[in-house]
Design a protein around this motif. Structure first.
Motif, PDB file in Angstrom:
ATOM      1  N   LEU A 119      -8.747  -1.159   7.130  1.00  0.00           N
ATOM      2  CA  LEU A 119      -8.611  -2.379   6.311  1.00  0.00           C
ATOM      3  C   LEU A 119      -8.034  -2.059   4.933  1.00  0.00           C
ATOM      4  O   LEU A 119      -7.222  -2.821   4.405  1.00  0.00           O
ATOM      5  CB  LEU A 119      -9.967  -3.072   6.160  1.00  0.00           C
ATOM      6  CG  LEU A 119     -10.427  -3.867   7.357  1.00  0.00           C
ATOM      7  CD1 LEU A 119     -11.845  -4.399   7.127  1.00  0.00           C
ATOM      8  CD2 LEU A 119      -9.486  -5.021   7.654  1.00  0.00           C
ATOM      9  N   LEU A 120      -8.465  -0.961   4.347  1.00  0.00           N
ATOM     10  CA  LEU A 120      -7.921  -0.576   3.034  1.00  0.00           C
ATOM     11  C   LEU A 120      -6.419  -0.298   3.118  1.00  0.00           C
ATOM     12  O   LEU A 120      -5.684  -0.543   2.168  1.00  0.00           O
ATOM     13  CB  LEU A 120      -8.651   0.633   2.472  1.00  0.00           C
ATOM     14  CG  LEU A 120     -10.018   0.382   1.867  1.00  0.00           C
ATOM     15  CD1 LEU A 120     -10.660   1.701   1.449  1.00  0.00           C
ATOM     16  CD2 LEU A 120      -9.917  -0.550   0.670  1.00  0.00           C
ATOM     17  N   LEU A 121      -5.975   0.260   4.226  1.00  0.00           N
ATOM     18  CA  LEU A 121      -4.547   0.527   4.370  1.00  0.00           C
ATOM     19  C   LEU A 121      -3.741  -0.732   4.670  1.00  0.00           C
ATOM     20  O   LEU A 121      -2.607  -0.885   4.208  1.00  0.00           O
ATOM     21  CB  LEU A 121      -4.303   1.538   5.489  1.00  0.00           C
ATOM     22  CG  LEU A 121      -4.523   2.998   5.160  1.00  0.00           C
ATOM     23  CD1 LEU A 121      -4.262   3.863   6.382  1.00  0.00           C
ATOM     24  CD2 LEU A 121      -3.670   3.451   4.011  1.00  0.00           C
ATOM     25  N   LEU A 122      -4.321  -1.662   5.439  1.00  0.00           N
ATOM     26  CA  LEU A 122      -3.558  -2.829   5.888  1.00  0.00           C
ATOM     27  C   LEU A 122      -3.568  -3.992   4.895  1.00  0.00           C
ATOM     28  O   LEU A 122      -2.586  -4.739   4.821  1.00  0.00           O
ATOM     29  CB  LEU A 122      -4.090  -3.318   7.235  1.00  0.00           C
ATOM     30  CG  LEU A 122      -3.896  -2.349   8.403  1.00  0.00           C
ATOM     31  CD1 LEU A 122      -4.463  -2.949   9.677  1.00  0.00           C
ATOM     32  CD2 LEU A 122      -2.425  -2.021   8.588  1.00  0.00           C
ATOM     33  N   VAL A 123      -4.655  -4.178   4.171  1.00  0.00           N
ATOM     34  CA  VAL A 123      -4.741  -5.315   3.243  1.00  0.00           C
ATOM     35  C   VAL A 123      -3.862  -5.010   2.043  1.00  0.00           C
ATOM     36  O   VAL A 123      -4.003  -3.964   1.396  1.00  0.00           O
ATOM     37  CB  VAL A 123      -6.208  -5.537   2.809  1.00  0.00           C
ATOM     38  CG1 VAL A 123      -6.295  -6.598   1.722  1.00  0.00           C
ATOM     39  CG2 VAL A 123      -7.049  -5.920   4.000  1.00  0.00           C
ATOM     40  N   PRO A 124      -2.959  -5.921   1.725  1.00  0.00           N
ATOM     41  CA  PRO A 124      -2.067  -5.676   0.589  1.00  0.00           C
ATOM     42  C   PRO A 124      -2.830  -5.728  -0.721  1.00  0.00           C
ATOM     43  O   PRO A 124      -3.775  -6.476  -0.897  1.00  0.00           O
ATOM     44  CB  PRO A 124      -1.048  -6.810   0.674  1.00  0.00           C
ATOM     45  CG  PRO A 124      -1.713  -7.866   1.469  1.00  0.00           C
ATOM     46  CD  PRO A 124      -2.680  -7.190   2.383  1.00  0.00           C
ATOM     47  N   LYS A 125      -2.392  -4.897  -1.640  1.00  0.00           N
ATOM     48  CA  LYS A 125      -3.007  -4.830  -2.959  1.00  0.00           C
ATOM     49  C   LYS A 125      -2.587  -6.052  -3.770  1.00  0.00           C
ATOM     50  O   LYS A 125      -1.402  -6.353  -3.892  1.00  0.00           O
ATOM     51  CB  LYS A 125      -2.558  -3.552  -3.663  1.00  0.00           C
ATOM     52  CG  LYS A 125      -3.154  -3.345  -5.016  1.00  0.00           C
ATOM     53  CD  LYS A 125      -2.662  -2.032  -5.596  1.00  0.00           C
ATOM     54  CE  LYS A 125      -2.896  -1.998  -7.089  1.00  0.00           C
ATOM     55  NZ  LYS A 125      -2.348  -0.809  -7.691  1.00  0.00           N
ATOM     56  N   THR A 126      -3.566  -6.781  -4.302  1.00  0.00           N
ATOM     57  CA  THR A 126      -3.267  -7.953  -5.124  1.00  0.00           C
ATOM     58  C   THR A 126      -3.115  -7.525  -6.563  1.00  0.00           C
ATOM     59  O   THR A 126      -3.873  -6.716  -7.074  1.00  0.00           O
ATOM     60  CB  THR A 126      -4.380  -9.009  -5.009  1.00  0.00           C
ATOM     61  OG1 THR A 126      -5.613  -8.415  -5.441  1.00  0.00           O
ATOM     62  CG2 THR A 126      -4.522  -9.493  -3.581  1.00  0.00           C
ATOM     63  N   SER A 127      -2.140  -8.057  -7.229  1.00  0.00           N
ATOM     64  CA  SER A 127      -1.934  -7.725  -8.634  1.00  0.00           C
ATOM     65  C   SER A 127      -2.591  -8.787  -9.496  1.00  0.00           C
ATOM     66  O   SER A 127      -2.489  -9.970  -9.265  1.00  0.00           O
ATOM     67  CB  SER A 127      -0.436  -7.614  -8.951  1.00  0.00           C
ATOM     68  OG  SER A 127       0.197  -8.837  -8.620  1.00  0.00           O
ATOM     69  N   ALA A 128      -3.283  -8.320 -10.517  1.00  0.00           N
ATOM     70  CA  ALA A 128      -4.023  -9.232 -11.389  1.00  0.00           C
ATOM     71  C   ALA A 128      -3.178  -9.679 -12.547  1.00  0.00           C
ATOM     72  O   ALA A 128      -2.253  -9.141 -12.974  1.00  0.00           O
ATOM     73  CB  ALA A 128      -5.294  -8.551 -11.896  1.00  0.00           C
ATOM     74  N   ALA A 155      -8.686   5.559   1.748  1.00  0.00           N
ATOM     75  CA  ALA A 155      -8.537   4.964   3.076  1.00  0.00           C
ATOM     76  C   ALA A 155      -8.327   6.041   4.135  1.00  0.00           C
ATOM     77  O   ALA A 155      -8.953   6.007   5.204  1.00  0.00           O
ATOM     78  CB  ALA A 155      -7.376   3.978   3.077  1.00  0.00           C
ATOM     79  N   VAL A 156      -7.472   6.991   3.865  1.00  0.00           N
ATOM     80  CA  VAL A 156      -7.218   8.076   4.820  1.00  0.00           C
ATOM     81  C   VAL A 156      -8.471   8.929   5.001  1.00  0.00           C
ATOM     82  O   VAL A 156      -8.799   9.331   6.127  1.00  0.00           O
ATOM     83  CB  VAL A 156      -6.008   8.932   4.365  1.00  0.00           C
ATOM     84  CG1 VAL A 156      -5.870  10.178   5.206  1.00  0.00           C
ATOM     85  CG2 VAL A 156      -4.728   8.106   4.423  1.00  0.00           C
ATOM     86  N   ALA A 157      -9.201   9.195   3.918  1.00  0.00           N
ATOM     87  CA  ALA A 157     -10.437   9.973   4.021  1.00  0.00           C
ATOM     88  C   ALA A 157     -11.468   9.239   4.875  1.00  0.00           C
ATOM     89  O   ALA A 157     -12.173   9.866   5.680  1.00  0.00           O
ATOM     90  CB  ALA A 157     -10.996  10.256   2.628  1.00  0.00           C
ATOM     91  N   LEU A 158     -11.572   7.916   4.729  1.00  0.00           N
ATOM     92  CA  LEU A 158     -12.498   7.137   5.543  1.00  0.00           C
ATOM     93  C   LEU A 158     -12.099   7.160   7.019  1.00  0.00           C
ATOM     94  O   LEU A 158     -12.964   7.251   7.899  1.00  0.00           O
ATOM     95  CB  LEU A 158     -12.572   5.694   5.045  1.00  0.00           C
ATOM     96  CG  LEU A 158     -13.438   5.448   3.818  1.00  0.00           C
ATOM     97  CD1 LEU A 158     -13.248   4.025   3.321  1.00  0.00           C
ATOM     98  CD2 LEU A 158     -14.885   5.717   4.140  1.00  0.00           C
ATOM     99  N   ILE A 159     -10.822   7.067   7.287  1.00  0.00           N
ATOM    100  CA  ILE A 159     -10.344   7.107   8.668  1.00  0.00           C
ATOM    101  C   ILE A 159     -10.654   8.463   9.300  1.00  0.00           C
ATOM    102  O   ILE A 159     -11.144   8.544  10.437  1.00  0.00           O
ATOM    103  CB  ILE A 159      -8.832   6.795   8.737  1.00  0.00           C
ATOM    104  CG1 ILE A 159      -8.608   5.320   8.379  1.00  0.00           C
ATOM    105  CG2 ILE A 159      -8.259   7.117  10.104  1.00  0.00           C
ATOM    106  CD1 ILE A 159      -7.154   4.953   8.182  1.00  0.00           C
ATOM    107  N   ILE A 160     -10.418   9.540   8.565  1.00  0.00           N
ATOM    108  CA  ILE A 160     -10.704  10.879   9.083  1.00  0.00           C
ATOM    109  C   ILE A 160     -12.200  11.065   9.294  1.00  0.00           C
ATOM    110  O   ILE A 160     -12.637  11.563  10.342  1.00  0.00           O
ATOM    111  CB  ILE A 160     -10.124  11.959   8.137  1.00  0.00           C
ATOM    112  CG1 ILE A 160      -8.596  11.916   8.188  1.00  0.00           C
ATOM    113  CG2 ILE A 160     -10.650  13.338   8.494  1.00  0.00           C
ATOM    114  CD1 ILE A 160      -7.923  12.778   7.148  1.00  0.00           C
TER     115      ILE A 160
END
Length: 73
Positions: free
Chosen positions: A64-73, A8-13
């Motif tokens: 979006l990758l940073l803000l959307v919470p990770k869902t646990s399976a 996510a950080v790499a995409l933002i940069i």
């Protein structure tokens, strides 16, 4: 920091740099002729334009990758 946050950080940069610079150039060296020990090479400067939509898309995907919470399976 997990792998998803790093991406996510790499995409933002990358998106920010794409929007800020808009293009990048590099030098390509090609061999034109070789006659015995004599070699003729040409340095050709290439420019790659980065579309605005690609920079915005990379920036939005990173946010979006940073803000959307990770869902646990």
């Amino acid at each position: 920091m997990n792998a998803l946050k790093i991406v996510a950080v790499a995409l933002i940069i990358a998106g920010g740099m794409g929007l800020a610079y808009g293009s990048f150039s590099y030098t390509k060296e090609t061999q034109q002729a070789q006659i015995g020990p004599v070699e003729l090479t040409v340095q050709d400067r290439q420019t790659v334009n980065i579309p605005v939509w690609a920079g915005v898309a990379a920036l939005a995907a990173g946010v979006l990758l940073l803000l959307v919470p990770k869902t646990s399976a």
